[in-house]
Scaffold this motif. Sequence first.
Motif, PDB file in Angstrom:
ATOM      1  N   VAL A   1       0.844  -1.203   0.000  1.00 15.48           N
ATOM      2  CA  VAL A   1       0.000   0.000   0.000  1.00 15.48           C
ATOM      3  C   VAL A   1       0.877   1.251   0.000  1.00 15.48           C
ATOM      4  CG1 VAL A   1      -1.640   1.340   1.380  1.00 15.48           C
ATOM      5  CG2 VAL A   1      -2.016  -1.103   1.014  1.00 15.48           C
ATOM      6  N   VAL A   2       1.947   1.237   0.784  1.00 14.60           N
ATOM      7  CA  VAL A   2       2.883   2.364   0.805  1.00 14.60           C
ATOM      8  C   VAL A   2       3.523   2.525  -0.576  1.00 14.60           C
ATOM      9  CG1 VAL A   2       5.053   3.236   1.777  1.00 14.60           C
ATOM     10  CG2 VAL A   2       3.321   2.215   3.287  1.00 14.60           C
ATOM     11  N   ALA A   3       3.910   1.418  -1.198  1.00 17.81           N
ATOM     12  CA  ALA A   3       4.525   1.480  -2.533  1.00 17.81           C
ATOM     13  C   ALA A   3       3.541   2.017  -3.569  1.00 17.81           C
ATOM     14  CB  ALA A   3       5.025   0.099  -2.941  1.00 17.81           C
ATOM     15  N   ILE A   4       2.288   1.603  -3.470  1.00 16.57           N
ATOM     16  CA  ILE A   4       1.289   2.126  -4.411  1.00 16.57           C
ATOM     17  C   ILE A   4       1.169   3.635  -4.240  1.00 16.57           C
ATOM     18  CG2 ILE A   4      -1.181   2.198  -4.943  1.00 16.57           C
ATOM     19  CD1 ILE A   4      -1.244  -0.839  -4.353  1.00 16.57           C
ATOM     20  N   ALA A   5       1.070   4.091  -2.987  1.00 17.17           N
ATOM     21  CA  ALA A   5       0.911   5.526  -2.729  1.00 17.17           C
ATOM     22  C   ALA A   5       2.132   6.323  -3.171  1.00 17.17           C
ATOM     23  CB  ALA A   5       0.642   5.760  -1.246  1.00 17.17           C
ATOM     24  N   ALA A   6       3.319   5.791  -2.914  1.00 16.35           N
ATOM     25  CA  ALA A   6       4.541   6.557  -3.162  1.00 16.35           C
ATOM     26  C   ALA A   6       5.071   6.430  -4.582  1.00 16.35           C
ATOM     27  CB  ALA A   6       5.623   6.126  -2.178  1.00 16.35           C
ATOM     28  N   VAL A   7       4.847   5.291  -5.217  1.00 18.81           N
ATOM     29  CA  VAL A   7       5.504   5.023  -6.495  1.00 18.81           C
ATOM     30  C   VAL A   7       4.519   4.778  -7.635  1.00 18.81           C
ATOM     31  CG1 VAL A   7       7.134   3.487  -7.701  1.00 18.81           C
ATOM     32  CG2 VAL A   7       7.467   4.002  -5.276  1.00 18.81           C
ATOM     33  N   HIS A   8       3.479   4.010  -7.385  1.00 18.00           N
ATOM     34  CA  HIS A   8       2.662   3.484  -8.476  1.00 18.00           C
ATOM     35  C   HIS A   8       1.378   4.262  -8.762  1.00 18.00           C
ATOM     36  CE1 HIS A   8       5.274   0.004  -8.676  1.00 18.00           C
ATOM     37  NE2 HIS A   8       5.205  -0.070  -7.364  1.00 18.00           N
TER      38      HIS A   8
ATOM     39  N   ALA B   1     -11.677   7.984 -15.365  1.00 21.16           N
ATOM     40  CA  ALA B   1     -11.120   7.432 -16.602  1.00 21.16           C
ATOM     41  C   ALA B   1      -9.599   7.571 -16.614  1.00 21.16           C
ATOM     42  CB  ALA B   1     -11.734   8.125 -17.813  1.00 21.16           C
ATOM     43  N   GLU B   2      -9.091   8.717 -16.179  1.00 17.36           N
ATOM     44  CA  GLU B   2      -7.633   8.898 -16.087  1.00 17.36           C
ATOM     45  C   GLU B   2      -7.044   7.972 -15.033  1.00 17.36           C
ATOM     46  OE1 GLU B   2      -6.249  12.864 -15.435  1.00 17.36           O
ATOM     47  OE2 GLU B   2      -6.804  13.519 -17.439  1.00 17.36           O
ATOM     48  N   LEU B   3      -7.715   7.849 -13.905  1.00 19.49           N
ATOM     49  CA  LEU B   3      -7.240   6.953 -12.853  1.00 19.49           C
ATOM     50  C   LEU B   3      -7.198   5.515 -13.352  1.00 19.49           C
ATOM     51  CD1 LEU B   3      -6.326   6.603  -9.915  1.00 19.49           C
ATOM     52  CD2 LEU B   3      -8.740   6.360  -9.298  1.00 19.49           C
ATOM     53  N   ALA B   4      -8.218   5.109 -14.091  1.00 21.94           N
ATOM     54  CA  ALA B   4      -8.275   3.752 -14.634  1.00 21.94           C
ATOM     55  C   ALA B   4      -7.128   3.484 -15.601  1.00 21.94           C
ATOM     56  CB  ALA B   4      -9.613   3.513 -15.325  1.00 21.94           C
ATOM     57  N   MET B   5      -6.603   4.509 -16.234  1.00 22.12           N
ATOM     58  CA  MET B   5      -5.477   4.335 -17.150  1.00 22.12           C
ATOM     59  C   MET B   5      -4.220   3.908 -16.404  1.00 22.12           C
ATOM     60  SD  MET B   5      -6.227   7.497 -19.741  1.00 22.12           S
ATOM     61  CE  MET B   5      -4.845   7.213 -20.821  1.00 22.12           C
ATOM     62  N   GLY B   6      -4.187   4.144 -15.090  1.00 21.08           N
ATOM     63  CA  GLY B   6      -3.053   3.695 -14.278  1.00 21.08           C
ATOM     64  C   GLY B   6      -3.090   2.222 -13.951  1.00 21.08           C
ATOM     65  N   TYR B   7      -4.224   1.582 -14.262  1.00 23.02           N
ATOM     66  CA  TYR B   7      -4.327   0.147 -14.051  1.00 23.02           C
ATOM     67  C   TYR B   7      -3.600  -0.553 -15.194  1.00 23.02           C
ATOM     68  CZ  TYR B   7      -6.269  -4.422 -12.930  1.00 23.02           C
ATOM     69  OH  TYR B   7      -6.407  -5.750 -12.593  1.00 23.02           O
ATOM     70  N   SER B   8      -2.264  -0.451 -15.138  1.00 19.90           N
ATOM     71  CA  SER B   8      -1.421  -1.001 -16.194  1.00 19.90           C
ATOM     72  C   SER B   8      -0.099  -1.438 -15.586  1.00 19.90           C
ATOM     73  CB  SER B   8      -1.181   0.035 -17.289  1.00 19.90           C
ATOM     74  OG  SER B   8      -0.391   1.092 -16.775  1.00 19.90           O
ATOM     75  N   ILE B   9       0.661  -2.155 -16.374  1.00 18.08           N
ATOM     76  CA  ILE B   9       1.976  -2.612 -15.923  1.00 18.08           C
ATOM     77  C   ILE B   9       3.036  -1.556 -16.232  1.00 18.08           C
ATOM     78  CG2 ILE B   9       3.717  -4.422 -16.184  1.00 18.08           C
ATOM     79  CD1 ILE B   9       1.203  -5.423 -14.806  1.00 18.08           C
TER      80      ILE B   9
ATOM     81  N   LYS C   1       2.661   5.225 -18.287  1.00 20.76           N
ATOM     82  CA  LYS C   1       2.648   6.145 -19.423  1.00 20.76           C
ATOM     83  C   LYS C   1       2.109   7.489 -18.964  1.00 20.76           C
ATOM     84  CE  LYS C   1       2.465   2.553 -22.769  1.00 20.76           C
ATOM     85  NZ  LYS C   1       1.767   1.627 -23.530  1.00 20.76           N
ATOM     86  N   GLY C   2       2.498   7.876 -17.744  1.00 24.66           N
ATOM     87  CA  GLY C   2       2.059   9.140 -17.198  1.00 24.66           C
ATOM     88  C   GLY C   2       0.799   9.050 -16.363  1.00 24.66           C
ATOM     89  N   PHE C   3       0.263   7.844 -16.203  1.00 27.05           N
ATOM     90  CA  PHE C   3      -0.973   7.679 -15.445  1.00 27.05           C
ATOM     91  C   PHE C   3      -0.806   6.724 -14.268  1.00 27.05           C
ATOM     92  CE2 PHE C   3      -2.230   8.751 -19.789  1.00 27.05           C
ATOM     93  CZ  PHE C   3      -3.008   9.879 -19.543  1.00 27.05           C
ATOM     94  N   GLY C   4       0.428   6.467 -13.846  1.00 21.63           N
ATOM     95  CA  GLY C   4       0.668   5.508 -12.779  1.00 21.63           C
ATOM     96  C   GLY C   4       0.748   4.094 -13.333  1.00 21.63           C
ATOM     97  N   ASN C   5       1.016   3.156 -12.450  1.00 23.22           N
ATOM     98  CA  ASN C   5       1.116   1.747 -12.839  1.00 23.22           C
ATOM     99  C   ASN C   5       0.861   0.864 -11.625  1.00 23.22           C
ATOM    100  OD1 ASN C   5       3.467   2.425 -11.520  1.00 23.22           O
ATOM    101  ND2 ASN C   5       4.777   1.209 -12.825  1.00 23.22           N
ATOM    102  N   TYR C   6      -0.359   0.900 -11.142  1.00 22.91           N
ATOM    103  CA  TYR C   6      -0.672   0.209  -9.900  1.00 22.91           C
ATOM    104  C   TYR C   6      -1.272  -1.187 -10.103  1.00 22.91           C
ATOM    105  CZ  TYR C   6      -5.272   2.197 -10.950  1.00 22.91           C
ATOM    106  OH  TYR C   6      -6.438   2.553 -11.575  1.00 22.91           O
ATOM    107  N   LYS C   7      -1.325  -1.681 -11.323  1.00 21.93           N
ATOM    108  CA  LYS C   7      -1.947  -2.982 -11.581  1.00 21.93           C
ATOM    109  C   LYS C   7      -1.223  -4.117 -10.862  1.00 21.93           C
ATOM    110  CE  LYS C   7      -3.593  -5.951 -15.304  1.00 21.93           C
ATOM    111  NZ  LYS C   7      -3.838  -6.007 -16.751  1.00 21.93           N
ATOM    112  N   LEU C   8       0.074  -4.216 -11.029  1.00 21.24           N
ATOM    113  CA  LEU C   8       0.818  -5.322 -10.442  1.00 21.24           C
ATOM    114  C   LEU C   8       0.793  -5.287  -8.907  1.00 21.24           C
ATOM    115  CD1 LEU C   8       2.203  -7.787 -11.488  1.00 21.24           C
ATOM    116  CD2 LEU C   8       4.341  -6.518 -11.581  1.00 21.24           C
ATOM    117  N   PRO C   9       1.042  -4.143  -8.268  1.00 23.81           N
ATOM    118  CA  PRO C   9       0.935  -4.153  -6.812  1.00 23.81           C
ATOM    119  C   PRO C   9      -0.476  -4.457  -6.316  1.00 23.81           C
ATOM    120  CG  PRO C   9       1.647  -1.986  -7.595  1.00 23.81           C
ATOM    121  CD  PRO C   9       1.566  -2.880  -8.781  1.00 23.81           C
ATOM    122  N   LEU C  10      -1.483  -4.078  -7.090  1.00 22.34           N
ATOM    123  CA  LEU C  10      -2.856  -4.416  -6.711  1.00 22.34           C
ATOM    124  C   LEU C  10      -3.076  -5.930  -6.802  1.00 22.34           C
ATOM    125  CD1 LEU C  10      -5.573  -3.300  -5.812  1.00 22.34           C
ATOM    126  CD2 LEU C  10      -6.176  -3.040  -8.216  1.00 22.34           C
TER     127      LEU C  10
END
Length: 166
Positions: A102-109, A118-126, A129-138
């Motif tokens: 959870v800390v890693a998601i908040a600080a990095v992903h 819709a923009e937040l959902a774009m971060g659900y990726s590996i 691309k400028g929208f985060g990448n929280y898919k794998l930690p999730l």
Amino acid sequence: MNSVALSPIRNAFTQLDRLGAWSADLPLRLFLAWEFLESGLEKWNGENWFTDIQSAFPFPFDLLPAGLNWQMSMWIELIAPALLLLGLGTRLASAVLMVMTVVAIAAVHWPAHWSSLAELAMGYSISDKGFGNYKLPLIYLVALVPLVLKGSGRLSLDALLFRQKA
């Protein structure tokens, strides 16, 4: 279908239930141990880059020195996977890994800036691309939930050491 025709199917599921009682958690433990150990080894062999993101850490970790956060993260990612492999202290190790994730998601992903779901959902990726990448930690968080709730199962040191005498 009559009960005679279903008998082989029931028998197969009964055998799967017996196997699952011993080993259903094992693939999760192996997967998570590998993934977190890999990250811990990267920290062990790498340079501390937490100073660059220290302000993104959630409370209370933002109050700790970046070096301490780096060391805690590294040692958690080295020790907790070993515990998962052994099935020793599985619930505690999994809970600690969940907090760290959870800390890693908040600080990095998590995306730094987003203005819509819709923009937040774009971060659900590996890849980021400028929208985060929280898919794998999730995915890691979801995989840790059964280990926290149910423990390590019968094929573990937890089961061997804390076996209930009937």
